[in-house]
Design an enzyme around this catalytic site. Structure first.
Site, mmCIF file in Angstrom:
data_model
loop_
_atom_site.group_PDB
_atom_site.id
_atom_site.type_symbol
_atom_site.label_atom_id
_atom_site.label_comp_id
_atom_site.label_asym_id
_atom_site.label_seq_id
_atom_site.Cartn_x
_atom_site.Cartn_y
_atom_site.Cartn_z
ATOM 1 N N PRO A 84 -12.623 -8.549 -2.440
ATOM 2 C CA PRO A 84 -13.033 -7.507 -1.617
ATOM 3 C C PRO A 84 -13.247 -8.028 -0.186
ATOM 4 O O PRO A 84 -13.700 -7.368 0.404
ATOM 5 C CB PRO A 84 -14.337 -6.947 -2.339
ATOM 6 C CG PRO A 84 -14.260 -7.872 -3.822
ATOM 7 C CD PRO A 84 -13.229 -8.850 -3.774
ATOM 8 N N GLU A 111 -17.199 -12.472 -12.548
ATOM 9 C CA GLU A 111 -17.856 -12.179 -11.061
ATOM 10 C C GLU A 111 -17.109 -12.801 -10.044
ATOM 11 O O GLU A 111 -17.395 -12.713 -8.811
ATOM 12 C CB GLU A 111 -19.371 -12.528 -11.383
ATOM 13 C CG GLU A 111 -20.119 -12.147 -12.466
ATOM 14 C CD GLU A 111 -20.165 -10.763 -12.870
ATOM 15 O OE1 GLU A 111 -20.326 -9.800 -11.859
ATOM 16 O OE2 GLU A 111 -19.785 -10.483 -13.827
ATOM 17 N N ARG A 149 9.364 -3.605 -1.742
ATOM 18 C CA ARG A 149 9.874 -2.620 -1.225
ATOM 19 C C ARG A 149 10.592 -2.895 0.017
ATOM 20 O O ARG A 149 11.576 -2.094 0.634
ATOM 21 C CB ARG A 149 9.164 -1.333 -0.785
ATOM 22 C CG ARG A 149 8.513 -0.614 -2.049
ATOM 23 C CD ARG A 149 7.302 0.333 -1.804
ATOM 24 N NE ARG A 149 8.081 1.227 -0.774
ATOM 25 C CZ ARG A 149 8.876 2.350 -1.232
ATOM 26 N NH1 ARG A 149 9.172 2.597 -2.470
ATOM 27 N NH2 ARG A 149 9.205 3.065 -0.286
ATOM 28 N N ASP A 164 9.509 5.570 6.056
ATOM 29 C CA ASP A 164 8.080 5.589 5.364
ATOM 30 C C ASP A 164 7.276 5.878 6.176
ATOM 31 O O ASP A 164 7.055 5.307 7.477
ATOM 32 C CB ASP A 164 8.024 4.481 4.588
ATOM 33 C CG ASP A 164 8.749 4.662 3.188
ATOM 34 O OD1 ASP A 164 8.992 5.766 2.509
ATOM 35 O OD2 ASP A 164 8.684 3.416 2.600
#
Ligand code: JEW
Length: 248
Positions: A84, A111, A149, A164
């Site tokens: 994160p 964690e 992709r 896209d």
């Protein structure tokens, strides 16, 4: 590398990524971190120094697994750590990664991972968004899907990749298929009209109107053709009339 190889393998078997692997367009290896432990119980976690709740992933299995990959397949181009705390993943980051030869992704659990894996092994810290997941496997799969992709041959039609939404900076228009009426909702008549110029213009208008309402930030970097510029000006004027003095 992961302590849940079956979770990653299951996702890799399906869809366009699965087909690209079957066809040899991309090569994906999943490494079980427990295979790189040295104790009888194959332990990958330990209590945090300094105390506190939860467990932390030990560094050694990651180092041994990366050493194994280096010996078998050579030095990777990047070693990605989903976290994160990383730079936020985007189509642009995916595009850069798709040009690389060899990408390793380190999946943590618990964690988090002993910080020496970050400082000594990872070359790239990547977040897939501002929410806390329970491990790096889903981020690894998100990154792999978006990157694969963009490797030529993975998605059959190269033009569709160029179209896209995050390439063009315009959200997609609505799509419909049969039946022409469903639960009292009719497919827009223009799509059944056979007037290809009208259909193209309608799709552009719908896509631009959605982008203007939902993601106006995208329009700053969008590449619009003359017709789209004109439609966008109309939409902006129309909205100004509707919303009066409600600001920009
Ligand atoms: C993510 C890897 C490994 C990525 C994005 N870190 C952390 C952490 C976790 C739980 C509690 C406290 C800290 C879970 N976790 C991960 C989360 C990536 C790991 C362990 C991740 N969100 N979450 N974008």
């Amino acid at each position: 590398m992961t302590i849940f190889p079956r979770m990653v393998e299951a996702a890799l078997a399906e869809g366009v990524v699965g087909r690209a692997i079957d066809r040899g367009i991309i090569d994906v290896r999943v490494h079980d971190l427990r295979d790189f432990t040295t104790d009888r119980h194959r332990v990958v976690d330990d209590a945090p120094f300094g105390g506190g709740p939860g467990m932390v992933m030990k560094p050694e299995p990651f180092f041994r697994a990366v050493e194994h990959i280096r010996a078998e397949r050579g030095q990777p181009s990047v070693v990605v750590l989903p976290t994160p705390q990383g730079r936020v993943f985007s189509h642009e980051v995916a595009r850069q990664m798709s040009r690389l030869d060899h990408v390793v992704v380190l999946c943590g659990r618990y964690e988090g991972i002993d910080d020496r894996v970050r400082t000594l092994l990872a070359t790239d810290e990547v977040s897939i968004g501002d929410y806390v997941l329970s491990g790096g496997e889903l981020p690894a799969l998100v990154i792999l899907d978006a990157v694969a992709r963009l490797v030529p041959g993975t998605v059959g039609d190269e033009q569709s990749v160029e179209q896209d939404s995050f390439v063009r900076g315009v959200l997609d228009c609505p799509h419909y298929t049969r039946p022409a009426e469903f639960c009292g909702e009719a497919v827009p008549a223009v799509l059944l009209s056979g007037h290809h110029a009208d259909i193209r213009r309608w799709r552009k208008r719908e896509a631009l109107a959605r982008t203007l309402v939902r993601r106006p930030d995208l329009l700053a970097g969008a590449t619009l053709d003359d017709e789209e510029q004109e439609i966008l000006s109309e939409l902006v004027t129309q909205r100004e009339k509707e919303h009066g003095d409600e600001g920009d």
